[in-house]
Design a protein around this motif. Sequence first.
Motif, PDB file in Angstrom:
ATOM      1  N   ALA A 247       0.863  -1.174   0.000  1.00  0.00           N
ATOM      2  CA  ALA A 247       0.000   0.000   0.000  1.00  0.00           C
ATOM      3  C   ALA A 247       0.900   1.224   0.000  1.00  0.00           C
ATOM      4  O   ALA A 247       1.862   1.289   0.776  1.00  0.00           O
ATOM      5  CB  ALA A 247      -0.908   0.007   1.226  1.00  0.00           C
ATOM      6  N   ASP A 248       0.621   2.169  -0.884  1.00  0.00           N
ATOM      7  CA  ASP A 248       1.442   3.380  -0.959  1.00  0.00           C
ATOM      8  C   ASP A 248       1.007   4.390   0.094  1.00  0.00           C
ATOM      9  O   ASP A 248       0.593   5.513  -0.203  1.00  0.00           O
ATOM     10  CB  ASP A 248       1.346   3.997  -2.360  1.00  0.00           C
ATOM     11  CG  ASP A 248       2.038   3.143  -3.404  1.00  0.00           C
ATOM     12  OD1 ASP A 248       3.037   2.491  -3.060  1.00  0.00           O
ATOM     13  OD2 ASP A 248       1.580   3.137  -4.561  1.00  0.00           O
ATOM     14  N   ASP A 249       1.100   3.954   1.329  1.00  0.00           N
ATOM     15  CA  ASP A 249       0.710   4.806   2.440  1.00  0.00           C
ATOM     16  C   ASP A 249       1.336   4.235   3.712  1.00  0.00           C
ATOM     17  O   ASP A 249       1.535   3.021   3.824  1.00  0.00           O
ATOM     18  CB  ASP A 249      -0.814   4.839   2.584  1.00  0.00           C
ATOM     19  CG  ASP A 249      -1.290   5.980   3.477  1.00  0.00           C
ATOM     20  OD1 ASP A 249      -0.431   6.774   3.917  1.00  0.00           O
ATOM     21  OD2 ASP A 249      -2.507   6.077   3.723  1.00  0.00           O
ATOM     22  N   GLN A 250       1.670   5.088   4.655  1.00  0.00           N
ATOM     23  CA  GLN A 250       2.213   4.614   5.923  1.00  0.00           C
ATOM     24  C   GLN A 250       1.050   4.259   6.839  1.00  0.00           C
ATOM     25  O   GLN A 250       0.547   5.085   7.595  1.00  0.00           O
ATOM     26  CB  GLN A 250       3.116   5.646   6.585  1.00  0.00           C
ATOM     27  CG  GLN A 250       3.780   5.096   7.847  1.00  0.00           C
ATOM     28  CD  GLN A 250       4.702   6.087   8.519  1.00  0.00           C
ATOM     29  OE1 GLN A 250       4.924   7.182   8.023  1.00  0.00           O
ATOM     30  NE2 GLN A 250       5.245   5.698   9.663  1.00  0.00           N
ATOM     31  N   LEU A 251       0.650   3.018   6.778  1.00  0.00           N
ATOM     32  CA  LEU A 251      -0.465   2.543   7.581  1.00  0.00           C
ATOM     33  C   LEU A 251      -0.014   2.057   8.948  1.00  0.00           C
ATOM     34  O   LEU A 251      -0.814   2.018   9.880  1.00  0.00           O
ATOM     35  CB  LEU A 251      -1.178   1.409   6.853  1.00  0.00           C
ATOM     36  CG  LEU A 251      -1.745   1.756   5.465  1.00  0.00           C
ATOM     37  CD1 LEU A 251      -2.306   0.506   4.801  1.00  0.00           C
ATOM     38  CD2 LEU A 251      -2.805   2.836   5.581  1.00  0.00           C
ATOM     39  N   LEU A 252       1.249   1.666   9.067  1.00  0.00           N
ATOM     40  CA  LEU A 252       1.771   1.106  10.309  1.00  0.00           C
ATOM     41  C   LEU A 252       3.077   1.773  10.692  1.00  0.00           C
ATOM     42  O   LEU A 252       3.875   2.156   9.826  1.00  0.00           O
ATOM     43  CB  LEU A 252       1.995  -0.406  10.154  1.00  0.00           C
ATOM     44  CG  LEU A 252       0.748  -1.258   9.867  1.00  0.00           C
ATOM     45  CD1 LEU A 252       1.155  -2.676   9.488  1.00  0.00           C
ATOM     46  CD2 LEU A 252      -0.185  -1.277  11.073  1.00  0.00           C
ATOM     47  N   ASN A 253       3.299   1.903  11.983  1.00  0.00           N
ATOM     48  CA  ASN A 253       4.560   2.443  12.481  1.00  0.00           C
ATOM     49  C   ASN A 253       5.631   1.369  12.634  1.00  0.00           C
ATOM     50  O   ASN A 253       6.818   1.643  12.540  1.00  0.00           O
ATOM     51  CB  ASN A 253       4.347   3.126  13.831  1.00  0.00           C
ATOM     52  CG  ASN A 253       3.464   4.349  13.708  1.00  0.00           C
ATOM     53  OD1 ASN A 253       3.646   5.163  12.810  1.00  0.00           O
ATOM     54  ND2 ASN A 253       2.493   4.471  14.589  1.00  0.00           N
TER      55      ASN A 253
END
Length: 465
Positions: A247-253
């Motif tokens: 996914a091109d998004d920071q969903l998790l740290n």
Amino acid sequence: MSGKYDLVIVGGGISGASLLYTTATFTDIDSIALIEKEPELGAINSHHTNNSQTLHFGDIETNYTLEKAEEVKEGAELLAGYLEHHDPDREMHSKRSKMVLAVGDEEVPKLESRYHEEGFGELFPKLQPIEREEIADIEPKVVEGRDPDTDLLALQTPDGYVVDYGQTTKSFAEQAREEANVDIYTDTEVTDITPTLDGHTIATDAGRFDADATVVAAGSHSLQIAKELGYGEDMSLLPVAGSFFIADDQLLNGKVYTLQMKKLPFAAVHGDAEVHDDSITRFGPTAKVVPGLERGRLSSVPDFFDVFGFTPEAFLSYANIMADRILFPFVLENLLYDLPVIGRKQFLPHVQKVVPSVELEDIERAKGYGGIRPQIVDTANKSLDMGEAKIVGDDIIFNITPSPGASTCLKNAMRDTHTLLESLEGDYEFDEDAFREATIGHFPRADADDDTIAVDAVESAAADD
């Protein structure tokens, strides 16, 4: 190109390079060579796109027994200490929060039992049980959009090492190159290994090498070479190709694992931010059985059949393994994930178990990602071996290392070094104390105050957000 060496290592992935580092830096072996068929080291399974970039401690891998976790733990701490010592700028690794997530009233009691009754809380003092509110503090997307009535429990630790094993391989080689007794040959393919009176002759497409002792650390090809020399006749391989969705998004740290089936040697689906780009979140791996020893290389298909052996025992072993009522449906399900359109839809529930708000259009199959894990088949017992394999012959060692082979590479190198010194029968010594000081000696231990650990984890997650 040719040469005479005390030790020749065949294979320049993380396994071979860790042994090169260990023997070159902490022994007085006179001459060592490493031979790699690719133009650069760490180019196949060790490359960061071809593995799950996880340093496995055994703390959140819920298909590990306590005994296996104890075995893996020291190996992971050796490598983590090396990274802490040699990579202060985090060019080879990132350190983030890590947790295994239990969802629902069936999974939560299992995870509670694992922590309390099974002894994992005692074995891993940094591992802490956290509930919905604390999970949301560290990983907001894990809780966001989830049914508030669903029970949640996680075992969380700050020791979430995300590792570029390809760069770590090169780091090992750089450390080894500082010694005068080391030669590294890339773009050099081994074509034959022949026993001699005092070791082995290694023929390559660039010349001949003579070795008093040889270690073959060539991944799946290690068993192929072993069989050519008459070793490993009661073994075969089940090559498993891992793939990922991104996914091109920071969903998790950090890393978020889900509960695994204990009978499966493959990792359960998990999510984590890419080691070099935390704006990309990776989910996986899938596990697809393939007839080849290297991902995407048709030339490795005949190599697989060399390893398979075409014996009645091999056919019966595969039939017995595939007839397993847990493994067979798992294999079929994983075949679907590579199909256009259908694959993404079938995989989405696994992603949503980690991040509920993800929708179909948010993920795509990661092109060019994934490697081959060589799971060992024991043809004598007609079973799938859940561990790594090592064959020790006359002046030669073969390492076949499925996951977590990269995590335990330094521990494996330490063992092989002791074996090699016995084989060489020279006046060589291994300074294990110095080896441990340079590696596990730099691993950060748990603070006396458990609250400090929890606060540090949250602050680390917030810094990455």
